[in-house]
Design a protein around this motif. Structure first.
Motif, PDB file in Angstrom:
ATOM      1  N   ALA A  67       0.821  -1.329   0.027  1.00 43.19           N
ATOM      2  CA  ALA A  67       0.087   0.086  -0.088  1.00 43.19           C
ATOM      3  C   ALA A  67       0.698   1.170  -0.014  1.00 43.19           C
ATOM      4  O   ALA A  67       0.609   2.147  -0.497  1.00 43.19           O
ATOM      5  N   GLY A  68       1.942   1.230   0.616  1.00 45.13           N
ATOM      6  CA  GLY A  68       2.830   2.255   0.884  1.00 45.13           C
ATOM      7  C   GLY A  68       3.482   2.698  -0.373  1.00 45.13           C
ATOM      8  O   GLY A  68       3.977   3.797  -0.791  1.00 45.13           O
ATOM      9  N   THR A  69       3.799   1.658  -1.362  1.00 43.73           N
ATOM     10  CA  THR A  69       4.605   1.890  -2.309  1.00 43.73           C
ATOM     11  C   THR A  69       3.685   2.449  -3.429  1.00 43.73           C
ATOM     12  O   THR A  69       4.001   3.625  -4.126  1.00 43.73           O
ATOM     13  N   LEU A  70       2.119   2.286  -3.520  1.00 43.23           N
ATOM     14  CA  LEU A  70       1.331   2.789  -4.483  1.00 43.23           C
ATOM     15  C   LEU A  70       1.063   4.193  -4.043  1.00 43.23           C
ATOM     16  O   LEU A  70       0.988   5.016  -4.896  1.00 43.23           O
ATOM     17  N   LEU A  71       0.931   4.372  -2.914  1.00 45.45           N
ATOM     18  CA  LEU A  71       0.687   5.578  -2.286  1.00 45.45           C
ATOM     19  C   LEU A  71       1.730   6.668  -2.581  1.00 45.45           C
ATOM     20  O   LEU A  71       1.797   7.746  -2.877  1.00 45.45           O
ATOM     21  N   GLY A  72       2.880   6.184  -2.102  1.00 46.67           N
ATOM     22  CA  GLY A  72       4.266   6.939  -2.577  1.00 46.67           C
ATOM     23  C   GLY A  72       4.438   7.404  -4.028  1.00 46.67           C
ATOM     24  O   GLY A  72       4.780   8.597  -4.413  1.00 46.67           O
ATOM     25  N   HIS A 119       7.998   2.819   5.357  1.00 47.06           N
ATOM     26  CA  HIS A 119       9.203   2.375   4.719  1.00 47.06           C
ATOM     27  C   HIS A 119       9.272   2.522   3.031  1.00 47.06           C
ATOM     28  O   HIS A 119      10.026   2.721   2.530  1.00 47.06           O
ATOM     29  N   SER A 120       8.130   2.232   2.510  1.00 45.72           N
ATOM     30  CA  SER A 120       8.035   1.843   1.173  1.00 45.72           C
ATOM     31  C   SER A 120       7.612   3.129   0.394  1.00 45.72           C
ATOM     32  O   SER A 120       7.719   3.184  -0.839  1.00 45.72           O
ATOM     33  N   MET A 121       6.845   4.239   1.112  1.00 47.29           N
ATOM     34  CA  MET A 121       6.788   5.406   0.421  1.00 47.29           C
ATOM     35  C   MET A 121       7.724   5.951  -0.227  1.00 47.29           C
ATOM     36  O   MET A 121       7.742   6.677  -1.310  1.00 47.29           O
ATOM     37  N   PRO A 122       9.068   5.943   0.243  1.00 44.67           N
ATOM     38  CA  PRO A 122      10.035   6.848  -0.358  1.00 44.67           C
ATOM     39  C   PRO A 122      10.675   6.127  -1.461  1.00 44.67           C
ATOM     40  O   PRO A 122      11.439   6.775  -2.125  1.00 44.67           O
ATOM     41  N   GLY A 123      10.552   4.701  -1.703  1.00 44.07           N
ATOM     42  CA  GLY A 123      11.279   4.417  -2.857  1.00 44.07           C
ATOM     43  C   GLY A 123      10.959   4.853  -4.305  1.00 44.07           C
ATOM     44  O   GLY A 123      11.919   5.482  -4.882  1.00 44.07           O
ATOM     45  N   PRO A 124       9.584   5.131  -4.819  1.00 39.81           N
ATOM     46  CA  PRO A 124       9.382   5.669  -6.061  1.00 39.81           C
ATOM     47  C   PRO A 124       9.936   7.237  -5.874  1.00 39.81           C
ATOM     48  O   PRO A 124      10.341   7.741  -7.054  1.00 39.81           O
ATOM     49  N   ALA A 125       9.682   7.739  -5.086  1.00 44.99           N
ATOM     50  CA  ALA A 125      10.108   9.280  -4.857  1.00 44.99           C
ATOM     51  C   ALA A 125      11.428   9.430  -5.014  1.00 44.99           C
ATOM     52  O   ALA A 125      11.965  10.397  -5.650  1.00 44.99           O
ATOM     53  N   PHE A 126      12.382   8.621  -4.283  1.00 44.21           N
ATOM     54  CA  PHE A 126      13.997   8.595  -4.302  1.00 44.21           C
ATOM     55  C   PHE A 126      14.180   8.482  -6.041  1.00 44.21           C
ATOM     56  O   PHE A 126      15.139   9.215  -6.314  1.00 44.21           O
ATOM     57  N   TYR A 344       5.130   4.532 -12.251  1.00 48.67           N
ATOM     58  CA  TYR A 344       5.853   3.245 -13.028  1.00 48.67           C
ATOM     59  C   TYR A 344       6.812   2.662 -11.676  1.00 48.67           C
ATOM     60  O   TYR A 344       6.768   1.667 -11.480  1.00 48.67           O
ATOM     61  N   GLN A 345       7.372   3.717 -11.009  1.00 50.45           N
ATOM     62  CA  GLN A 345       8.175   3.250 -10.076  1.00 50.45           C
ATOM     63  C   GLN A 345       7.507   2.708  -8.783  1.00 50.45           C
ATOM     64  O   GLN A 345       7.939   1.544  -8.295  1.00 50.45           O
ATOM     65  N   SER A 346       6.443   3.266  -8.624  1.00 50.62           N
ATOM     66  CA  SER A 346       5.686   2.456  -7.569  1.00 50.62           C
ATOM     67  C   SER A 346       5.168   1.248  -7.644  1.00 50.62           C
ATOM     68  O   SER A 346       5.215   0.260  -6.990  1.00 50.62           O
ATOM     69  N   VAL A 347       4.778   0.943  -9.110  1.00 44.83           N
ATOM     70  CA  VAL A 347       4.415  -0.361  -9.354  1.00 44.83           C
ATOM     71  C   VAL A 347       5.829  -1.079  -9.181  1.00 44.83           C
ATOM     72  O   VAL A 347       5.661  -2.589  -8.943  1.00 44.83           O
ATOM     73  N   PHE A 348       6.736  -0.935  -9.924  1.00 48.16           N
ATOM     74  CA  PHE A 348       7.883  -1.534  -9.792  1.00 48.16           C
ATOM     75  C   PHE A 348       8.310  -2.023  -8.368  1.00 48.16           C
ATOM     76  O   PHE A 348       8.788  -3.100  -8.180  1.00 48.16           O
ATOM     77  N   TYR A 349       8.212  -1.073  -7.404  1.00 51.56           N
ATOM     78  CA  TYR A 349       8.748  -1.073  -6.075  1.00 51.56           C
ATOM     79  C   TYR A 349       7.544  -1.840  -5.128  1.00 51.56           C
ATOM     80  O   TYR A 349       8.024  -2.503  -4.160  1.00 51.56           O
ATOM     81  N   LEU A 350       6.499  -2.234  -6.005  1.00 49.03           N
ATOM     82  CA  LEU A 350       5.548  -3.299  -5.383  1.00 49.03           C
ATOM     83  C   LEU A 350       6.361  -4.851  -5.056  1.00 49.03           C
ATOM     84  O   LEU A 350       5.960  -5.552  -4.270  1.00 49.03           O
ATOM     85  N   THR A 351       7.246  -4.829  -6.025  1.00 52.97           N
ATOM     86  CA  THR A 351       7.945  -6.271  -5.857  1.00 52.97           C
ATOM     87  C   THR A 351       8.471  -6.363  -4.455  1.00 52.97           C
ATOM     88  O   THR A 351       8.416  -7.835  -4.065  1.00 52.97           O
ATOM     89  N   PHE A 352       8.862  -5.512  -3.774  1.00 55.61           N
ATOM     90  CA  PHE A 352       9.788  -5.540  -2.782  1.00 55.61           C
ATOM     91  C   PHE A 352       8.845  -5.787  -1.383  1.00 55.61           C
ATOM     92  O   PHE A 352       8.950  -6.924  -0.600  1.00 55.61           O
ATOM     93  N   PRO A 353       7.750  -5.150  -1.209  1.00 56.88           N
ATOM     94  CA  PRO A 353       6.921  -5.405  -0.103  1.00 56.88           C
ATOM     95  C   PRO A 353       6.044  -6.848  -0.532  1.00 56.88           C
ATOM     96  O   PRO A 353       5.877  -7.297   0.453  1.00 56.88           O
ATOM     97  N   ALA A 354       5.833  -7.083  -1.671  1.00 61.57           N
ATOM     98  CA  ALA A 354       5.156  -8.226  -1.882  1.00 61.57           C
ATOM     99  C   ALA A 354       6.311  -9.497  -1.534  1.00 61.57           C
ATOM    100  O   ALA A 354       5.872 -10.371  -1.059  1.00 61.57           O
ATOM    101  N   ALA A 355       7.601  -9.308  -2.023  1.00 65.32           N
ATOM    102  CA  ALA A 355       8.479 -10.238  -1.519  1.00 65.32           C
ATOM    103  C   ALA A 355       8.698 -10.312  -0.125  1.00 65.32           C
ATOM    104  O   ALA A 355       8.866 -11.165   0.550  1.00 65.32           O
ATOM    105  N   SER A 356       8.533  -9.337   0.638  1.00 64.61           N
ATOM    106  CA  SER A 356       8.557  -9.162   2.204  1.00 64.61           C
ATOM    107  C   SER A 356       7.458 -10.007   2.584  1.00 64.61           C
ATOM    108  O   SER A 356       7.718 -10.315   3.863  1.00 64.61           O
ATOM    109  N   PHE A 357       6.165  -9.933   2.006  1.00 59.45           N
ATOM    110  CA  PHE A 357       5.075 -10.872   2.700  1.00 59.45           C
ATOM    111  C   PHE A 357       5.598 -12.511   2.033  1.00 59.45           C
ATOM    112  O   PHE A 357       5.334 -13.419   3.016  1.00 59.45           O
TER     113      PHE A 357
END
Length: 415
Positions: A67-72, A119-126, A344-357
């Motif tokens: 959720a944080g990745t998409l929101l970010g 923790h996941s929100m900053p990834g796409p922004a960075f 696009y970055q947020s969708v890409f970064y979904l892989t990491f929280p998804a993998a974290s689960f």
């Protein structure tokens, strides 16, 4: 001296000041990121959770991260990169401090999910901010240095975390919160807003109305995201399942910290040489080789029962990670239309929280029921990802060429 200066210019020359402040913020954050490395051990050793329950609680972090990745990504495109980074870092620091004093597993699970969001929100922004300020010709260098900073910080964190985990889990969480606040301070003082006037992206290239839906239905991009997810599942073994396996083999937390620190040290020592090493080869070939090495490294843990074999396997999968980092980040940036960069970055970064689960939730069950054969399953996943990169390389390259050709068109011709 001239040779060293030329090497540095090739590696890091020409990068703008804003990039280096983003780099510094990431380094500070990672150097203090102790808690998640030892969360599964904290839950089993200090809170009495079983490996399966610990995996589910750690997995809650991954659910929040999705959720944080998409929101970010949405906020970074609409609200701004800097504002998103500051909000996420401040929220993460407060939540981590609260988690330090929580005792009930239900409350810890909820807080872990919320920390995952922050923790996941900053990834796409960075990454979007880096792409905003770094010219295309230098982005591969920038992404390589970003990966280097991430692992330099993780190496420092791993060495200190092993000592802190044996002394005080409370200190583990509080130092994490303090480092997050320090990173927020660097961003607040030195990083300007990089989101400028949006560029026009041709609908002929996008194929549909611009928005998050575009990224979620872009088949070429999603194929790349799926392969990155498999790579992320492999990578997450080191922070979720491997600590439990090492504990079952009678190894102490300091041994785990040493294994993780070795990987970080290898990256710190050798990552800056990777771009020149892989430059002559196609990105899909590099990714296939790198993922194959990771599969081999984790598969070796099937026979590991002491620290030397864990250290040797760590060397193999770390080399794979080093080779994968620059092309993986560059392909991700190249496939994103400019006006949808953070989405696009947020969708890409979904892989990491998804993998974290997925990694701890299924990995905990797999380790509990399959034992050492769990690592054979992990190795097989890596080999599947390697084959996938070879098959998907051609379509990716054609898609990137189409986007670049469209970008070269005059704006008037796009209307």
């Amino acid at each position: 001296m001239r040779g060293l200066r030329r090497w540095w210019d090739d590696t890091a020359g020409g990068l703008p000041g804003t990039f280096w402040y983003l780099w510094a913020g990431l380094l500070i954050n990672r150097a203090g990121a102790f808690a998640l490395l030892f969360l599964s051990l904290y839950l089993t050793a200090a809170r009495g959770a079983s490996p399966s329950l610990a995996g589910l609680v750690v997995g809650a972090y991954g659910i929040g991260g999705a959720a944080g990745t998409l929101l970010g990504g949405v906020l970074a495109d609409r609200w701004g990169r800097r504002s998103t980074l500051l909000a996420a870092h401040l929220a993460a620091a407060g939540l981590m401090a609260t988690l330090a004093f929580s005792q009930h597993l239900a409350a810890i699970a909820v807080l872990a999910a919320l920390v995952g969001v922050a923790h996941s929100m900053p990834g796409p922004a960075f990454v979007a901010a880096i792409v905003d300020v770094v010219p295309e010709a230098r982005r591969s260098r920038a992404f390589n240095l970003q990966f280097w900073a991430f692992n330099l910080g993780m190496a420092v964190a791993s060495l200190l975390a092993g000592v802190l985990a044996e002394a005080s889990f409370l200190a583990l969480f509080l130092v994490d919160a303090g480092a997050t606040l320090a990173a927020a301070l660097v961003i607040a003082l030195k990083v300007p807003e990089t989101l400028g006037r949006r560029q026009v992206t041709p609908r002929a290239v996008l194929g549909r109305r611009p928005g998050l839906h575009t990224a979620l239905t872009d088949r070429t991009f999603l194929a790349f995201v799926g392969l990155t997810f498999l790579l992320a599942v492999l990578t997450m073994q080191t922070s979720t399942i491997m600590p439990l396996a090492m504990r079952a083999d009678g190894l102490r937390p300091t041994a785990y910290g040493l294994v993780v620190a070795l990987g970080g040290a290898l990256i710190v020592a050798g990552q800056l040489f990777v771009p020149r090493l892989i430059e002559p080869y196609r990105r899909s070939t590099v990714l296939a080789v790198s993922t194959g090495l990771m599969a081999l490294g984790f598969g070796t843990l099937t026979v590991a029962d002491g620290l030397p074999l864990y250290l040797g396997a760590s060397v193999v999968w770390t080399v794979g990670q080093m080779l994968a980092a620059p092309p993986n980040a560059q392909i991700n940036a190249d496939l994103a239309p400019p006006e949808l960069r953070a989405r696009y970055q947020s969708v890409f970064y979904l892989t990491f929280p998804a993998a974290s689960f997925v990694a701890p939730a299924l990995g905990g069950l797999s380790l509990e029921h399959l034992g050492e054969r769990h690592w054979l399953v992990v190795g097989a996943l890596g080999l599947c990802a390697a084959a996938g990169h070879l098959l998907a390389g051609g379509p990716r390259e054609r898609r990137v060429a189409a986007l670049r050709a469209a970008d070269r068109q005059p704006v008037e011709s796009r209307r």
